[in-house]
Write an enzyme that holds these catalytic residues in place. Sequence first.
Site, PDB file in Angstrom:
ATOM      1  N   GLU A   1      34.869  36.301  68.446  1.00 49.92           N
ATOM      2  CA  GLU A   1      33.821  35.574  69.179  1.00 49.92           C
ATOM      3  C   GLU A   1      33.405  36.314  70.438  1.00 49.92           C
ATOM      4  OE1 GLU A   1      32.244  33.121  67.973  1.00 49.92           O
ATOM      5  OE2 GLU A   1      33.606  32.849  66.295  1.00 49.92           O
TER       6      GLU A   1
ATOM      7  N   HIS B   1      30.837  38.874  69.573  1.00 52.28           N
ATOM      8  CA  HIS B   1      29.484  38.296  69.528  1.00 52.28           C
ATOM      9  C   HIS B   1      28.966  38.064  70.948  1.00 52.28           C
ATOM     10  CE1 HIS B   1      29.358  37.385  65.261  1.00 52.28           C
ATOM     11  NE2 HIS B   1      30.400  36.588  65.299  1.00 52.28           N
TER      12      HIS B   1
ATOM     13  N   ASP C   1      28.016  34.478  59.994  1.00 50.48           N
ATOM     14  CA  ASP C   1      27.444  35.765  60.408  1.00 50.48           C
ATOM     15  C   ASP C   1      26.543  36.393  59.343  1.00 50.48           C
ATOM     16  OD1 ASP C   1      28.852  35.484  62.741  1.00 50.48           O
ATOM     17  OD2 ASP C   1      30.590  36.577  61.989  1.00 50.48           O
TER      18      ASP C   1
HETATM   19 ZN   LIG Z   1      31.296  35.681  63.675  1.00 46.86          ZN
END
Ligand SMILES: [Zn+2]
Length: 265
Positions: free
Chosen positions: A59, A62, A156
């Site tokens: 995370e 991201h 994703d």
């Molecule tokens: Zn992800």
Amino acid sequence: MFGGFIIARPYGIPLRLHWTLIVFLPFIALRMAAGMGISSALWGWVAAFGLFASVALHELGHSLVARGRGYPVRDIVLTPIGGVAFLASAPRRPNDELVIAIAGPLVSLALAVLCWLVAAPLLHSPALNLALTIEFLGYINMGLVLFNMLPCFPMDGGRVFRAWQAKKHGRLEATRRAVTLGKFFAALFVVLGLFNNLFLVVIAFVVWQAAAAEYRVVQMQERPPPRNPFAGFVDPLSIFRNGPPSVPRQHEAIDVEVGPPPYEK
Ligand SMILES: [Zn+2]
């Protein structure tokens, strides 16, 4: 649904632990110990913490790319089925969405390779349980890559799919296509999950809800507002009835992250 205790602030981003994760952690630790074939519960706990550290790093991947592209990150929440990173606003440009979506799986891929490289020489040492746990975390991270890269919006892979479609068909139509595909996968997860693993059914429910919710947001954002016959007319008393007009704050998840559902090899 989201919330929870802040346990750390990596790069200033609040990392929250959802309360359900605390409830489910012993169960996950047990499943992971069984998955590794190690009888000692201790290593199950180590693997469970390793799993959620892996999800948090995914995370963070991201989040840091999102922040670098100009999208402030509100927080990261860890739940029993994975993690979610919340942005102050969702990326509108397809290229931004693409690189943000791919950053998480790239972190997981790097972690998988790292775990396997570290575990390999230890497998023939006295620290066998440690080696098996690290090797297992390698599989977990590879599972994170493969599962999340399924073209199942809003995971994703589904975001990568939408970004690709948005370049050709615009954001609204791309979202409609991605949501349709996401719901197809959610239905598939339900069928597979009922026979194998109920976690998958929970994931399917979350994916379906999140996909539908995000479609509604995009519909509101992308459709021109209806013509208002009273445009320009402001009812001076409305402020007393309704209070000052407020701007709705939307915090949009960029990710519905899911751990490899069986938590075992
Ligand atoms: Zn992800």
